[in-house]
Design a protein around this motif. Structure first.
Motif, PDB file in Angstrom:
ATOM      1  N   ILE A  38       0.895  -1.023  -0.121  1.00  0.00           N
ATOM      2  CA  ILE A  38       0.131  -0.146   0.009  1.00  0.00           C
ATOM      3  C   ILE A  38       0.810   1.173  -0.068  1.00  0.00           C
ATOM      4  O   ILE A  38       1.579   1.362   0.977  1.00  0.00           O
ATOM      5  CB  ILE A  38      -0.868   0.037   1.264  1.00  0.00           C
ATOM      6  CG1 ILE A  38      -1.764  -1.247   1.205  1.00  0.00           C
ATOM      7  CG2 ILE A  38      -1.652   1.275   1.314  1.00  0.00           C
ATOM      8  CD1 ILE A  38      -2.573  -1.404   2.731  1.00  0.00           C
ATOM      9  N   ASN A  40       0.437   5.624  -0.262  1.00  0.00           N
ATOM     10  CA  ASN A  40      -0.631   6.499  -0.484  1.00  0.00           C
ATOM     11  C   ASN A  40       0.093   7.873  -0.376  1.00  0.00           C
ATOM     12  O   ASN A  40       1.366   7.991  -0.399  1.00  0.00           O
ATOM     13  CB  ASN A  40      -1.518   6.511   0.896  1.00  0.00           C
ATOM     14  CG  ASN A  40      -1.051   6.740   1.878  1.00  0.00           C
ATOM     15  OD1 ASN A  40       0.216   7.306   2.008  1.00  0.00           O
ATOM     16  ND2 ASN A  40      -1.828   6.481   3.134  1.00  0.00           N
ATOM     17  N   THR A 173     -11.624   4.077   1.656  1.00  0.00           N
ATOM     18  CA  THR A 173     -11.068   3.172   0.631  1.00  0.00           C
ATOM     19  C   THR A 173     -11.977   2.309   0.067  1.00  0.00           C
ATOM     20  O   THR A 173     -12.918   1.969   0.773  1.00  0.00           O
ATOM     21  CB  THR A 173      -9.863   2.067   1.408  1.00  0.00           C
ATOM     22  OG1 THR A 173      -9.052   2.977   2.007  1.00  0.00           O
ATOM     23  CG2 THR A 173      -9.639   1.084   0.494  1.00  0.00           C
ATOM     24  N   GLN A 174     -11.913   2.154  -0.983  1.00  0.00           N
ATOM     25  CA  GLN A 174     -12.588   1.209  -2.080  1.00  0.00           C
ATOM     26  C   GLN A 174     -11.832   0.095  -2.743  1.00  0.00           C
ATOM     27  O   GLN A 174     -10.957   0.771  -3.557  1.00  0.00           O
ATOM     28  CB  GLN A 174     -13.671   1.989  -3.018  1.00  0.00           C
ATOM     29  CG  GLN A 174     -14.483   2.816  -2.472  1.00  0.00           C
ATOM     30  CD  GLN A 174     -15.365   4.022  -3.316  1.00  0.00           C
ATOM     31  OE1 GLN A 174     -14.957   4.975  -3.635  1.00  0.00           O
ATOM     32  NE2 GLN A 174     -16.566   3.183  -3.770  1.00  0.00           N
ATOM     33  N   LEU A 175     -12.036  -1.016  -2.429  1.00  0.00           N
ATOM     34  CA  LEU A 175     -11.343  -2.101  -2.811  1.00  0.00           C
ATOM     35  C   LEU A 175     -12.095  -2.629  -4.325  1.00  0.00           C
ATOM     36  O   LEU A 175     -13.093  -2.864  -4.396  1.00  0.00           O
ATOM     37  CB  LEU A 175     -11.235  -3.324  -2.121  1.00  0.00           C
ATOM     38  CG  LEU A 175     -10.113  -2.785  -0.884  1.00  0.00           C
ATOM     39  CD1 LEU A 175      -9.945  -3.964  -0.146  1.00  0.00           C
ATOM     40  CD2 LEU A 175      -8.748  -2.441  -1.161  1.00  0.00           C
ATOM     41  N   ASN A 206      -4.259  -2.072  -9.722  1.00  0.00           N
ATOM     42  CA  ASN A 206      -4.378  -1.191  -8.361  1.00  0.00           C
ATOM     43  C   ASN A 206      -5.929  -1.837  -7.792  1.00  0.00           C
ATOM     44  O   ASN A 206      -6.800  -1.568  -8.494  1.00  0.00           O
ATOM     45  CB  ASN A 206      -4.212   0.102  -8.711  1.00  0.00           C
ATOM     46  CG  ASN A 206      -4.142   1.033  -7.611  1.00  0.00           C
ATOM     47  OD1 ASN A 206      -4.223   0.451  -6.251  1.00  0.00           O
ATOM     48  ND2 ASN A 206      -4.211   2.365  -7.517  1.00  0.00           N
ATOM     49  N   ASP A 208      -7.317  -0.357  -5.367  1.00  0.00           N
ATOM     50  CA  ASP A 208      -7.804   1.050  -4.652  1.00  0.00           C
ATOM     51  C   ASP A 208      -8.693   1.829  -6.068  1.00  0.00           C
ATOM     52  O   ASP A 208      -7.998   2.160  -6.861  1.00  0.00           O
ATOM     53  CB  ASP A 208      -6.827   1.853  -4.309  1.00  0.00           C
ATOM     54  CG  ASP A 208      -7.460   3.215  -3.630  1.00  0.00           C
ATOM     55  OD1 ASP A 208      -8.971   3.105  -3.302  1.00  0.00           O
ATOM     56  OD2 ASP A 208      -6.934   3.998  -3.491  1.00  0.00           O
ATOM     57  N   ARG A 209      -9.978   1.736  -5.884  1.00  0.00           N
ATOM     58  CA  ARG A 209     -10.951   2.206  -6.774  1.00  0.00           C
ATOM     59  C   ARG A 209     -11.106   3.860  -6.626  1.00  0.00           C
ATOM     60  O   ARG A 209     -11.706   4.494  -7.658  1.00  0.00           O
ATOM     61  CB  ARG A 209     -12.270   1.526  -6.594  1.00  0.00           C
ATOM     62  CG  ARG A 209     -12.444   0.123  -6.927  1.00  0.00           C
ATOM     63  CD  ARG A 209     -13.968  -0.540  -6.816  1.00  0.00           C
ATOM     64  NE  ARG A 209     -14.557   0.077  -7.759  1.00  0.00           N
ATOM     65  CZ  ARG A 209     -15.801   0.755  -7.618  1.00  0.00           C
ATOM     66  NH1 ARG A 209     -15.961   0.974  -6.335  1.00  0.00           N
ATOM     67  NH2 ARG A 209     -16.356   1.136  -8.543  1.00  0.00           N
ATOM     68  N   THR A 210     -10.378   4.331  -5.628  1.00  0.00           N
ATOM     69  CA  THR A 210     -10.580   5.860  -5.460  1.00  0.00           C
ATOM     70  C   THR A 210      -9.245   6.700  -5.918  1.00  0.00           C
ATOM     71  O   THR A 210      -9.373   7.877  -6.029  1.00  0.00           O
ATOM     72  CB  THR A 210     -10.517   6.153  -3.832  1.00  0.00           C
ATOM     73  OG1 THR A 210      -9.367   5.956  -3.324  1.00  0.00           O
ATOM     74  CG2 THR A 210     -11.823   5.341  -3.203  1.00  0.00           C
ATOM     75  N   ILE A 215      -2.593   0.152  -4.294  1.00  0.00           N
ATOM     76  CA  ILE A 215      -2.692  -1.251  -3.310  1.00  0.00           C
ATOM     77  C   ILE A 215      -2.566  -2.287  -4.423  1.00  0.00           C
ATOM     78  O   ILE A 215      -3.349  -2.552  -5.371  1.00  0.00           O
ATOM     79  CB  ILE A 215      -4.046  -1.510  -2.682  1.00  0.00           C
ATOM     80  CG1 ILE A 215      -4.389   0.069  -1.858  1.00  0.00           C
ATOM     81  CG2 ILE A 215      -3.976  -2.491  -1.838  1.00  0.00           C
ATOM     82  CD1 ILE A 215      -5.517  -0.240  -1.129  1.00  0.00           C
TER      83      ILE A 215
END
Length: 233
Positions: A38, A40, A173-175, A206, A208-210, A215
Motif C-alpha cells: 500500500i 498513499n 478506501t474502496q477495493l 491497483n 484501490d478504486r478511489t 494497493i
C-alpha cells in the motif's frame, strides 16, 4: 458477477478437452506467504514479502496440463487462495484518535495461465514457466485498531465489502474485486505422479478504486499434490 466468473471458468476448462487427447489433470495444495503493498499520498508504505508483514495461509489448486509442442505445455490452474498482510500502524499525532488496520485478509478464486517447459530427468520432469493471472475476490476481513498516542485502545474485525465505500484499510478506501498480475513457477513432476511446485506472484492491478493510493498483492507459495494421470503415459 460471481456467476459470470464461474461460468467463464467452466467454459474455459471445457474448451481444453478437444485440444489434445492426452490432457492431464491434478490437484495440489500448500502453504502461502502473501503481502499487500500500500502506497498513499501521505507517504504511508507497507512492507513486502520477506518482511514481518507477510501473512501465512493455505491454498488449493486444480491443475491442468495441455501439450502444445514437444516439451512446451499450457498449464492453467484454478486456485483458491487467501492473500493479504499485516499492516504497519498509520502515523499518529499526539492527543488524536486514529483508526488503523493491522491485518488484512482477502480470499480469491484465481486463474494463473502459465506456459511451461518440461525437462526430463530419471525421476520425472523439471517444470519451469511463467504467465499472467486473473483473480476474482470472494470476500475478506480486516482488523481495525483504535489508537491514541500510539497505543491500541480496542480492536474490531470487519468484513471487506468489494466495490463499496469501506472505512477499513484507510478512511474512504474502496477495493476493486478483480486482481491481475503475473507469476513464475518452478516444480517437479515425479514418475509416481506426485507433483511439487513453487510459485512467485506479483499483482499489477491497483485494488484501490478511489485512486488515492496504490494497493497491490504479491505472494510466494509452495504446493504438493498429484496428477490423476500423465499425458505422456
Amino acid at each position: 458477477m460471481m456467476k459470470t466468473f464461474t461460468l467463464i471458468s467452466l467454459v474455459f476448462l471445457a474448451s481444453l478437452s478437444p485440444l489434445h487427447a492426452q490432457v492431464s489433470i491434478g490437484i495440489r495444495g500448500g502453504y502461502t506467504l502473501s503481502a499487500t503493498q500500500i502506497k498513499n499520498a501521505q507517504g504511508y508504505k507497507s512492507n513486502s514479502i520477506g518482511t514481518s508483514s507477510q501473512l501465512k495461509n493455505l491454498h488449493a489448486d486444480l491443475m491442468i496440463n495441455v501439450p502444445v509442442y514437444k516439451a512446451i505445455y499450457f498449464q492453467p490452474l484454478v486456485r483458491y487462495i487467501t492473500k493479504g498482510a499485516y499492516l504497519r500502524p498509520l502515523p499518529t499525532k499526539p492527543g488524536t484518535l486514529v483508526e488503523s488496520a493491522n491485518q488484512l485478509t482477502l480470499r480469491y478464486l484465481e486463474v494463473p495461465m502459465n506456459l511451461v517447459v518440461k525437462f526430463p530427468l530419471r525421476m520425472g520432469k523439471i517444470v519451469a514457466g511463467m504467465g499472467p493471472y486473473v483473480a476474482y475476490g470472494l470476500g475478506g476481513s480486516y482488523d481495525l485498531d483504535l489508537m491514541y498516542n500510539g497505543d491500541v485502545l480496542s480492536t474490531n474485525s470487519h468484513s471487506v465489502k468489494f466495490n463499496y465505500k469501506d472505512r477499513g484499510i484507510a478512511p474512504g478506501t474502496q477495493l476493486n474485486r478483480f486482481d491481475a498480475g503475473a507469476n513464475i513457477s518452478l516444480g517437479i513432476e515425479f514418475n509416481n505422479t506426485m507433483v511439487l511446485g513453487a510459485n512467485l506472484s506479483r499483482g499489477f492491478a491497483n485494488l484501490d478504486r478511489t485512486s488515492s493510493a496504490k494497493i497491490t498483492n504479491s505472494y510466494f507459495s509452495v504446493s504438493l499434490g498429484f496428477l490423476f494421470d500423465r499425458e505422456d503415459y
